[in-house]
Design an enzyme around this catalytic site. Structure first.
Site, PDB file in Angstrom:
ATOM      1  N   ASP A  91      36.863 -18.704   0.706  1.00 35.28           N
ATOM      2  CA  ASP A  91      36.633 -18.541  -1.129  1.00 35.28           C
ATOM      3  C   ASP A  91      37.240 -19.033  -1.483  1.00 35.28           C
ATOM      4  OD1 ASP A  91      35.100 -16.649   0.187  1.00 35.28           O
ATOM      5  OD2 ASP A  91      36.257 -14.994  -0.183  1.00 35.28           O
TER       6      ASP A  91
HETATM    7  N1  URA Z   1      37.004 -13.438   4.862  1.00 37.13           N
HETATM    8  C1  URA Z   1      36.564 -13.471   3.080  1.00 37.13           C
HETATM    9  O1  URA Z   1      35.979 -12.562   1.860  1.00 37.13           O
HETATM   10  N2  URA Z   1      36.992 -14.582   2.153  1.00 37.13           N
HETATM   11  C2  URA Z   1      37.037 -15.702   3.023  1.00 37.13           C
HETATM   12  O2  URA Z   1      37.197 -16.757   2.026  1.00 37.13           O
HETATM   13  C3  URA Z   1      37.227 -16.143   4.188  1.00 37.13           C
HETATM   14  C4  URA Z   1      36.553 -14.755   4.843  1.00 37.13           C
END
Ligand code: URA
Length: 238
Positions: A105
């Site tokens: 993310d």
């Molecule tokens: N889980 C999440 O919530 N975000 C990420 O970026 C990776 C795993």
């Protein structure tokens, strides 16, 4: 030698094989001037393959990189909103066509692999290979109850199904009533760690990926990258 178009595109460093299938289905690829479809075969030496109107060049050299991704940078090779992405970060030092392996993310920091090798990316991201990913999540709540830990470990019901068993350890309690959890998962649902923690009443404040399989971020500085060594590449693809 002919091979499937998605395999050819992956070997040229466009993206992982699965992502290349999506790219073909989106109508972005032409072979010898004709719109390509999934299942087409090409001969990389004589067919003219174009992506978004640009000829796809055969990549000879393969690159494998780990980046300590900062927050606020998009983990894609191209962002439709024009935000800075992880490939822009690498391209400051290295002018190769490289793409990120899997997702992270925009608000998550830490270990991200990038490569020009679509087969490598495919091995790491394919669900059947169950490559583990480890995160440090600082979550709201000065105390994480046994029930919440149990649920996180056993499986959390999310809107797209139950999560697989995870390893979850409490690492630290902070005075600001947050708790640091180490969470290892073996699948890659969208925003999985954030949704798991939220579902048990402990929303994530900060999230960092620290390992993929047994490859660790270690002390790679924030925002910096380095090449993976041969041993690490072998361990990831064994
Ligand atoms: N889980 C999440 O919530 N975000 C990420 O970026 C990776 C795993």
């Amino acid at each position: 030698m002919t091979e499937r178009l998605q395999k050819f595109l992956a070997s040229c460093g466009i993206a992982s094989r699965r992502k290349c299938e999506e790219i073909i289905e989106a109508g972005r690829v032409k072979v010898n001037g004709r719109l390509a479809k999934l299942g087409d075969k090409v001969d990389g030496e004589c067919d003219i393959v174009e992506l978004d109107g640009k000829r796809v060049e055969v990549v000879q050299e393969k690159y494998y990189i780990m980046l300590n991704k900062p927050r606020g940078i998009v983990a894609t090779a191209k962002d439709e909103k024009g935000r800075e992405n992880v490939v822009d970060l690498i391209k400051k030092d290295l002018d190769v066509r490289i793409f990120p392996v899997g997702r992270l993310d925009i608000d998550t920091e830490g270990l991200l692999l990038l490569t020009t090798d679509g087969e490598f990316a495919n091995k790491i991201t394919h669900p059947s290979n169950k490559v583990t990913k480890t995160y440090l999540a600082r979550v709201k709540g000065g105390f994480v109850e046994k029930e919440a830990l149990f649920t996180l470990r056993k499986g959390v019901m999310l809107e797209d199904g139950m999560t697989k068993p995870a390893k979850v350890e409490i690492k630290e309690f902070y005075p600001d009533k947050t708790t640091l959890l180490e969470i290892t998962i073996s699948e890659g649902k969208n925003r999985q760690v954030r949704r798991m923690c939220e579902a048990v009443g402990h929303p994530v404040c900060d999230l960092m990926r620290t390992a993929i399989g047994d490859i660790k971020l270690g002390n790679l500085p924030y925002g910096k990258w380095r090449y993976l060594n041969t041993e690490e590449i072998k361990r990831l693809t064994k």
